[in-house]
Motif scaffolding. Structure first.
Motif, short mmCIF file in Angstrom:
data_model
loop_
_atom_site.label_atom_id
_atom_site.label_comp_id
_atom_site.label_asym_id
_atom_site.label_seq_id
_atom_site.Cartn_x
_atom_site.Cartn_y
_atom_site.Cartn_z
N UNK A 55 0.78 -1.37 0.00
CA UNK A 55 0.00 -0.02 -0.22
C UNK A 55 0.63 1.22 -0.08
N UNK A 56 1.92 1.25 0.66
CA UNK A 56 2.89 2.49 0.63
C UNK A 56 3.37 2.53 -0.44
N UNK A 57 3.92 1.50 -1.21
CA UNK A 57 4.59 1.72 -2.63
C UNK A 57 3.45 2.17 -3.64
N UNK B 175 -1.13 10.25 1.07
CA UNK B 175 -0.45 10.28 -0.09
C UNK B 175 0.42 11.50 -0.24
N UNK B 176 -0.19 12.61 0.08
CA UNK B 176 0.66 13.87 -0.09
C UNK B 176 1.85 13.76 1.04
N UNK B 177 1.29 13.35 2.24
CA UNK B 177 2.46 13.20 3.37
C UNK B 177 3.72 12.38 3.01
N UNK B 178 3.41 11.17 2.36
CA UNK B 178 4.58 10.50 1.77
C UNK B 178 5.35 10.95 0.77
N UNK B 179 4.67 11.91 0.05
CA UNK B 179 5.45 12.56 -1.00
C UNK B 179 5.86 13.83 -0.70
N UNK C 240 -4.82 2.00 -8.85
CA UNK C 240 -4.01 3.37 -8.79
C UNK C 240 -5.25 4.41 -8.35
N UNK C 241 -6.28 4.03 -8.15
CA UNK C 241 -7.54 4.97 -7.67
C UNK C 241 -7.10 5.33 -6.15
N UNK C 242 -7.57 6.48 -6.00
CA UNK C 242 -7.69 6.83 -4.31
C UNK C 242 -6.22 7.13 -3.94
N UNK C 243 -6.21 7.04 -2.39
CA UNK C 243 -7.20 6.86 -1.49
C UNK C 243 -8.51 7.71 -1.40
#
Length: 262
Positions: free
Chosen positions: A29-31, A155-159, A249-252
């Motif tokens: 999920x992280x990837x 998703x934003x935080x990880x990037x 690839x949709x979401x979260x």
């Protein structure tokens, strides 16, 4: 939080937190959250094409807006879902697009002006209210309400290395409090028999089904949960969740459709 956890930086705390939630699924999920997004085109009745996550289009359509409806988009910026709602109204009814942030509201106005036909714009009102207090001012006014609530947006935080370093476990807790206040306000503002779509782009259960569970606890007997998300969404205790590792690839994107019954 234990002494050892207090000494860790945000990225390590983030990993521990979501590993605990998703267990063996977390690496995949992280990837998927780190992969480049592939927005899709939306242009139904619009003057120009707007690109957004396909799950967002599905979510906005779940509200099943009908021509002539009075519709409130409580946290509308940047405006992609607002365009989907406006396309269903096609210039009929009344659409209130709200955002408290002046910066985000400015972007929202540009998106609407650049994409909606002028005759459609006449039925759209952009406002700047505090969504948590909406129910104090308008009661039972709307047929449909979209609450796409501010959330952890993992998703934003990880990037974003800076956001990841500053992350703390208290962030989802504070957001869940705000999200519940907004949802409780929406329940007051929607008509009896009307619908609210609660959504976030978070993978955090406390911000998703946890907020709905709290509404059941605090507003029992006043609403019911109806329907689920699309075919690729995963059912939760309340509502459904698109996760990019299994939804191509949709979401979260979490969604829960609520109908006010009293």
């Amino acid at each position: 939080m234990g002494k050892k956890q207090r000494s860790l930086e945000g990225d390590a705390l983030f990993e521990l937190h979501y590993q605990d939630i998703f267990k063996d699924r977390w690496p995949a999920l992280r990837a998927s959250l780190l992969e480049e997004r592939h927005p899709v085109a939306f242009n139904e009745g619009l003057m120009a094409t707007y690109y957004l996550d396909e799950a967002s289009i599905v979510a906005a359509r779940l509200l099943d807006v009908q021509q002539g409806d009075a519709v409130l988009d409580m946290c509308a910026a940047p405006g992609g879902k607002t365009l989907v709602l406006a396309s269903r109204l096609a210039g009929s009814g009344h659409l209130v697009a709200n955002d408290r942030s002046a910066t985000r509201r400015g972007r929202l106005k540009l998106v609407l002006a650049n994409h909606l036909p002028s005759q459609w714009l006449e039925s759209v009102e952009v406002t700047a209210h505090d969504a948590t207090k909406w129910g104090l001012h308008e009661h039972g006014c709307y047929d449909r309400i979209l609450l796409d609530a501010p959330c952890s947006s993992e998703r934003h935080v990880l990037n974003d290395p800076k956001a990841l370093k500053e992350w703390t476990p208290s962030r989802p807790k504070h957001l869940a409090i705000q999200q519940f206040a907004m949802l409780a306000a929406a329940l007051e503002a929607v008509k009896v028999g009307g619908h609210i779509l609660y959504s976030t782009c978070s993978i955090e259960p406390a911000e998703n089904e946890g907020v709905i569970e709290k509404l059941f606890s605090k507003r029992s007997g006043r609403f019911e949960v109806t329907g689920l998300g699309g075919s690729e969404a995963e059912e939760r205790t309340h509502g459904s969740l698109y996760l990019p590792d299994t939804a191509q690839g949709k979401g979260p994107l979490y969604t829960c459709l609520i109908r006010r019954i009293s």
